[in-house]
Design a protein around this motif. Structure first.
Motif, PDB file in Angstrom:
ATOM      1  N   ARG A 109       0.821  -1.203   0.000  1.00 15.56           N
ATOM      2  CA  ARG A 109       0.000   0.000   0.000  1.00 15.56           C
ATOM      3  C   ARG A 109       0.858   1.257   0.000  1.00 15.56           C
ATOM      4  O   ARG A 109       0.388   2.337  -0.314  1.00 15.56           O
ATOM      5  N   ARG A 110       2.109   1.139   0.312  1.00 19.30           N
ATOM      6  CA  ARG A 110       2.956   2.312   0.471  1.00 19.30           C
ATOM      7  C   ARG A 110       3.178   3.040  -0.843  1.00 19.30           C
ATOM      8  O   ARG A 110       3.566   2.463  -1.844  1.00 19.30           O
ATOM      9  N   ASN A 163       1.246   8.489   3.586  1.00 11.32           N
ATOM     10  CA  ASN A 163       0.447   7.279   3.753  1.00 11.32           C
ATOM     11  C   ASN A 163      -0.277   7.358   5.088  1.00 11.32           C
ATOM     12  O   ASN A 163       0.234   6.917   6.107  1.00 11.32           O
ATOM     13  N   ASP A 172       2.043  10.295   8.634  1.00  8.55           N
ATOM     14  CA  ASP A 172       2.486   9.221   7.747  1.00  8.55           C
ATOM     15  C   ASP A 172       2.778   8.002   8.613  1.00  8.55           C
ATOM     16  O   ASP A 172       3.654   8.023   9.471  1.00  8.55           O
TER      17      ASP A 172
END
Length: 159
Positions: A16-17, A23, A132
């Motif tokens: 997903r990063r 993020n 993040d």
């Protein structure tokens, strides 16, 4: 064989990063981080809390592992203070430390103190939603390393 290879390629997990954007944590990730301390404060507010053999209150983590409450809460607060300092948030977490001091001294705890601590945790949750999550994980790892060095230094000096 080609079909199996194509099917396997489609099923690969993609991380997903994103390296170009922040993020932010997903809602279930936020709940997973804050669920143990929320549950602990809820138990304190009701007045019914589990204790270990030595009388120390118990803190359950996400995986169900039980720890002594005050060191676990202090560790959570120290890690979150490192994160807040990094991001420039000004949230005062000293009432949570005072609550731990009262627990260590077996002093009575009132509902307003627990509610105040819950408000601080809620503000930390709101701040965490803007951060993040990979940077936060790195800061938490740094804090864990720092705590381990302090523990080793204390045991080395005692020996």
């Amino acid at each position: 064989m080609r079909r199996e290879a194509a099917r396997a390629k489609r099923m690969e997990f993609k991380p997903r990063r994103s390296w170009t954007a922040i993020n932010r944590p997903l809602p279930h990730e936020v709940n997973m981080v804050f669920a143990p301390i929320d549950a602990f404060l809820r138990k304190l507010a009701t007045g019914v809390i589990e204790c270990a053999q030595n009388g120390a209150p118990i803190f359950d983590d996400v995986e169900g592992q039980a720890y002594e409450a005050t060191p676990a809460v202090r560790g959570f607060v120290s890690a979150f203070n490192r994160i807040l300092d990094h991001y420039g948030f000004e949230i005062d977490t000293t009432p949570i430390i005072r609550l731990c001091n009262k627990l260590d001294a077996n002093m009575p705890i009132n509902e307003t103190a627990v509610a105040h601590c819950q408000g601080i945790v809620d503000r930390c949750r709101m701040a965490y939603r803007t951060m993040d999550m990979y940077q936060v994980k790195a800061l938490v790892n740094t804090e864990l390393i720092d705590l381990e060095f302090k523990r080793l230094k204390v045991t080395h000096e005692a020996a």
